[in-house]
Design a protein around this motif. Structure first.
Motif, PDB file in Angstrom:
ATOM      1  N   MET A   1       0.920  -1.132   0.106  1.00  0.00           N
ATOM      2  CA  MET A   1       0.243  -0.068  -0.284  1.00  0.00           C
ATOM      3  C   MET A   1       0.932   1.160  -0.091  1.00  0.00           C
ATOM      4  SD  MET A   1      -3.186   1.254   2.474  1.00  0.00           S
ATOM      5  CE  MET A   1      -2.678  -0.077   3.770  1.00  0.00           C
ATOM      6  N   THR A   2       0.742   2.191  -0.941  1.00  0.00           N
ATOM      7  CA  THR A   2       1.471   3.456  -0.818  1.00  0.00           C
ATOM      8  C   THR A   2       1.143   4.239   0.315  1.00  0.00           C
ATOM      9  OG1 THR A   2      -0.264   4.741  -2.083  1.00  0.00           O
ATOM     10  CG2 THR A   2       1.228   3.300  -3.603  1.00  0.00           C
ATOM     11  N   ALA A   3       2.133   5.200   0.715  1.00  0.00           N
ATOM     12  CA  ALA A   3       2.093   5.990   1.567  1.00  0.00           C
ATOM     13  C   ALA A   3       0.602   6.857   1.472  1.00  0.00           C
ATOM     14  CB  ALA A   3       3.095   6.802   1.854  1.00  0.00           C
ATOM     15  N   LYS A   4       0.700   7.151   0.234  1.00  0.00           N
ATOM     16  CA  LYS A   4      -0.760   8.214   0.146  1.00  0.00           C
ATOM     17  C   LYS A   4      -2.032   7.216   0.140  1.00  0.00           C
ATOM     18  CE  LYS A   4       1.016  11.231  -3.566  1.00  0.00           C
ATOM     19  NZ  LYS A   4       0.891  11.555  -5.135  1.00  0.00           N
ATOM     20  N   ALA A   5      -2.073   5.968   0.125  1.00  0.00           N
ATOM     21  CA  ALA A   5      -3.009   5.463   0.219  1.00  0.00           C
ATOM     22  C   ALA A   5      -3.364   5.152   1.685  1.00  0.00           C
ATOM     23  CB  ALA A   5      -3.087   3.936  -0.425  1.00  0.00           C
ATOM     24  N   ARG A   6      -2.216   4.978   2.643  1.00  0.00           N
ATOM     25  CA  ARG A   6      -2.421   4.746   3.778  1.00  0.00           C
ATOM     26  C   ARG A   6      -2.767   6.004   4.637  1.00  0.00           C
ATOM     27  NH1 ARG A   6       2.426   2.156   3.423  1.00  0.00           N
ATOM     28  NH2 ARG A   6       3.486   4.133   3.905  1.00  0.00           N
ATOM     29  N   GLN A   7      -2.340   7.063   4.061  1.00  0.00           N
ATOM     30  CA  GLN A   7      -2.741   8.298   4.798  1.00  0.00           C
ATOM     31  C   GLN A   7      -4.203   8.719   4.586  1.00  0.00           C
ATOM     32  OE1 GLN A   7      -1.006  10.516   6.839  1.00  0.00           O
ATOM     33  NE2 GLN A   7       0.475   8.806   6.803  1.00  0.00           N
ATOM     34  N   PHE A   8      -4.716   8.343   3.236  1.00  0.00           N
ATOM     35  CA  PHE A   8      -6.246   8.794   3.047  1.00  0.00           C
ATOM     36  C   PHE A   8      -7.210   7.709   3.836  1.00  0.00           C
ATOM     37  CE2 PHE A   8      -9.974   7.582   0.413  1.00  0.00           C
ATOM     38  CZ  PHE A   8     -10.495   8.969   0.567  1.00  0.00           C
ATOM     39  N   ALA A   9      -6.642   6.419   3.889  1.00  0.00           N
ATOM     40  CA  ALA A   9      -7.363   5.499   4.911  1.00  0.00           C
ATOM     41  C   ALA A   9      -7.381   6.065   6.267  1.00  0.00           C
ATOM     42  CB  ALA A   9      -6.929   4.217   4.535  1.00  0.00           C
ATOM     43  N   ALA A  10      -6.291   6.516   6.870  1.00  0.00           N
ATOM     44  CA  ALA A  10      -6.147   6.742   8.099  1.00  0.00           C
ATOM     45  C   ALA A  10      -7.092   8.367   8.031  1.00  0.00           C
ATOM     46  CB  ALA A  10      -4.760   7.177   8.546  1.00  0.00           C
ATOM     47  N   PHE A  11      -7.012   9.165   7.220  1.00  0.00           N
ATOM     48  CA  PHE A  11      -7.882  10.531   7.048  1.00  0.00           C
ATOM     49  C   PHE A  11      -9.403  10.185   7.262  1.00  0.00           C
ATOM     50  CE2 PHE A  11     -10.299  13.140   4.564  1.00  0.00           C
ATOM     51  CZ  PHE A  11     -10.441  14.442   5.369  1.00  0.00           C
ATOM     52  N   VAL A  12      -9.800   9.119   6.333  1.00  0.00           N
ATOM     53  CA  VAL A  12     -11.279   8.525   6.616  1.00  0.00           C
ATOM     54  C   VAL A  12     -11.597   8.202   7.613  1.00  0.00           C
ATOM     55  CG1 VAL A  12     -12.902   7.086   5.267  1.00  0.00           C
ATOM     56  CG2 VAL A  12     -11.130   8.561   3.842  1.00  0.00           C
ATOM     57  N   GLU A  13     -10.912   7.329   8.186  1.00  0.00           N
ATOM     58  CA  GLU A  13     -10.935   6.635   9.720  1.00  0.00           C
ATOM     59  C   GLU A  13     -11.279   7.913  10.716  1.00  0.00           C
ATOM     60  OE1 GLU A  13      -9.527   3.481  12.600  1.00  0.00           O
ATOM     61  OE2 GLU A  13      -8.082   4.046  10.942  1.00  0.00           O
ATOM     62  N   ARG A  14     -10.280   8.810  10.614  1.00  0.00           N
ATOM     63  CA  ARG A  14     -10.559  10.041  11.608  1.00  0.00           C
ATOM     64  C   ARG A  14     -11.746  10.871  11.408  1.00  0.00           C
ATOM     65  NH1 ARG A  14      -5.006  10.641  10.364  1.00  0.00           N
ATOM     66  NH2 ARG A  14      -5.498  12.378   8.815  1.00  0.00           N
ATOM     67  N   VAL A  15     -12.010  11.051  10.198  1.00  0.00           N
ATOM     68  CA  VAL A  15     -13.344  11.752   9.963  1.00  0.00           C
ATOM     69  C   VAL A  15     -14.610  11.097  10.348  1.00  0.00           C
ATOM     70  CG1 VAL A  15     -14.815  12.566   8.119  1.00  0.00           C
ATOM     71  CG2 VAL A  15     -12.421  13.254   8.066  1.00  0.00           C
ATOM     72  N   MET A  16     -14.288   9.573  10.020  1.00  0.00           N
ATOM     73  CA  MET A  16     -15.731   8.806  10.587  1.00  0.00           C
ATOM     74  C   MET A  16     -15.815   8.785  12.015  1.00  0.00           C
ATOM     75  SD  MET A  16     -17.290   7.781   7.835  1.00  0.00           S
ATOM     76  CE  MET A  16     -18.313   6.574   8.527  1.00  0.00           C
ATOM     77  N   GLN A  17     -14.712   8.556  12.628  1.00  0.00           N
ATOM     78  CA  GLN A  17     -14.622   8.693  14.326  1.00  0.00           C
ATOM     79  C   GLN A  17     -15.103   9.958  14.855  1.00  0.00           C
ATOM     80  OE1 GLN A  17     -10.737   7.341  14.923  1.00  0.00           O
ATOM     81  NE2 GLN A  17     -11.281   5.044  14.971  1.00  0.00           N
ATOM     82  N   THR A  18     -14.751  11.145  14.215  1.00  0.00           N
ATOM     83  CA  THR A  18     -15.272  12.283  14.993  1.00  0.00           C
ATOM     84  C   THR A  18     -16.492  12.677  14.437  1.00  0.00           C
ATOM     85  OG1 THR A  18     -14.324  13.551  12.775  1.00  0.00           O
ATOM     86  CG2 THR A  18     -12.871  13.203  14.899  1.00  0.00           C
ATOM     87  N   SER A  19     -17.147  12.194  13.144  1.00  0.00           N
ATOM     88  CA  SER A  19     -18.483  12.621  12.941  1.00  0.00           C
ATOM     89  C   SER A  19     -19.656  11.770  13.350  1.00  0.00           C
ATOM     90  CB  SER A  19     -18.624  12.591  11.377  1.00  0.00           C
ATOM     91  OG  SER A  19     -18.483  11.327  10.940  1.00  0.00           O
TER      92      SER A  19
END
Length: 67
Positions: free
Chosen positions: A44-62
């Protein structure tokens, strides 16, 4: 003027400023599963890992559930 069904994060600044007003606050869409799928056998590329982590954070805070 009109109504729309959308994610809170898409209109967060407008909701905060009052430019957009939330209606039907007691109603919400049913929960859905969200999956991140990556090709098998490839790193998995660093960009893909960062994007998945970002989506996870957004989902948790929303208020979405992440497992």
């Amino acid at each position: 003027m009109g109504l729309t069904v959308t994610s809170d994060w898409m209109f967060a600044p407008e909701l905060e400023s009052g430019a957009v007003v939330r209606v039907l606050e007691a109603w919400s869409l049913p929960s859905i599963d969200l999956w991140a799928v990556f090709p098998a056998g490839r790193m998995m590329t660093a960009k893909a890992r960062q994007f998945a982590a970002f989506v996870e954070r957004v989902m948790q805070t929303s208020g979405g559930s992440v497992s």
